[in-house]
Scaffold this motif. Structure first.
Motif, PDB file in Angstrom:
ATOM      1  N   VAL A  12      -1.644   7.704   0.181  1.00 49.40           N
ATOM      2  CA  VAL A  12      -2.597   8.821   0.205  1.00 49.40           C
ATOM      3  C   VAL A  12      -3.397   8.742   1.493  1.00 49.40           C
ATOM      4  O   VAL A  12      -3.584   7.665   2.075  1.00 49.40           O
ATOM      5  CB  VAL A  12      -3.550   8.796  -1.016  1.00 49.40           C
ATOM      6  CG1 VAL A  12      -2.789   9.040  -2.304  1.00 49.40           C
ATOM      7  CG2 VAL A  12      -4.314   7.497  -1.085  1.00 49.40           C
ATOM      8  N   ASN A  14      -6.916   8.968   3.358  1.00 50.40           N
ATOM      9  CA  ASN A  14      -8.337   8.765   3.065  1.00 50.40           C
ATOM     10  C   ASN A  14      -9.052   8.714   4.416  1.00 50.40           C
ATOM     11  O   ASN A  14      -9.036   7.693   5.095  1.00 50.40           O
ATOM     12  CB  ASN A  14      -8.547   7.481   2.282  1.00 50.40           C
ATOM     13  CG  ASN A  14      -9.984   7.302   1.857  1.00 50.40           C
ATOM     14  OD1 ASN A  14     -10.836   8.138   2.139  1.00 50.40           O
ATOM     15  ND2 ASN A  14     -10.253   6.183   1.189  1.00 50.40           N
ATOM     16  N   VAL A  19      -3.595   5.058   3.045  1.00 46.50           N
ATOM     17  CA  VAL A  19      -3.747   3.953   2.089  1.00 46.50           C
ATOM     18  C   VAL A  19      -2.416   3.805   1.361  1.00 46.50           C
ATOM     19  O   VAL A  19      -1.959   4.712   0.663  1.00 46.50           O
ATOM     20  CB  VAL A  19      -4.897   4.220   1.093  1.00 46.50           C
ATOM     21  CG1 VAL A  19      -5.022   3.052   0.127  1.00 46.50           C
ATOM     22  CG2 VAL A  19      -6.198   4.469   1.839  1.00 46.50           C
ATOM     23  N   SER A  25      -4.176  -0.519   4.261  1.00 48.15           N
ATOM     24  CA  SER A  25      -4.316   0.768   4.927  1.00 48.15           C
ATOM     25  C   SER A  25      -3.937   0.642   6.391  1.00 48.15           C
ATOM     26  O   SER A  25      -4.004  -0.449   6.970  1.00 48.15           O
ATOM     27  CB  SER A  25      -5.732   1.309   4.774  1.00 48.15           C
ATOM     28  OG  SER A  25      -6.655   0.454   5.414  1.00 48.15           O
TER      29      SER A  25
END
Length: 100
Positions: A12, A14, A19, A25
Motif C-alpha cells: 500500500v 502511505n 509499505v 517500507s
C-alpha cells in the motif's frame, strides 16, 4: 515486470512510501530507481523515439489515411446486398472516396 509485481503484491502507498506486506517500507523514488535499473527499456528516452507526435495527432493522421483508401474490389457486390441505413452509409463512403 512479473518479478516486480510479485515483489510489491499486497503493498500500500502511505505518503511517499510503499509499505510492503512484511511491514518494511521503501521510498517511492527508490522503488522507481530500482525499477529503472531492472528494466531500463521501460525508461527509454521519449525524445529518442521516432514519432514525437502526440497520440491525438497520430490518431488523426491514421483516420485521414483510412479515409483516403480506395474502395475494395468487391465493394459493388457487397453494396448490392445491403439495404436501409447500411446502404445509405455505404453510398456516402463511396461518394467521399471517389471524390478524392
Amino acid at each position: 515486470m512479473n518479478q516486480l509485481a510479485i515483489d510489491y503484491a499486497g503493498s500500500v502507498l502511505n505518503g511517499g512510501f510503499i509499505v510492503l506486506p512484511s511491514h518494511l517500507s521503501i521510498a517511492l523514488k527508490d522503488a522507481v530507481r530500482d525499477l529503472a535499473q531492472r528494466c531500463p527499456e521501460v525508461f527509454a528516452d521519449i525524445e529518442a523515439t521516432p514519432n514525437n507526435a502526440s497520440i491525438t495527432q497520430t490518431i488523426i493522421s491514421e483516420v485521414r489515411t483510412r479515409r483516403k483508401r480506395s474502395l475494395p474490389s468487391d465493394w459493388s457486390a457487397v453494396r448490392e446486398r445491403m439495404t436501409g441505413i447500411t446502404a445509405e452509409m455505404m453510398d456516402q463512403i463511396a461518394q467521399t472516396r471517389q471524390g478524392k
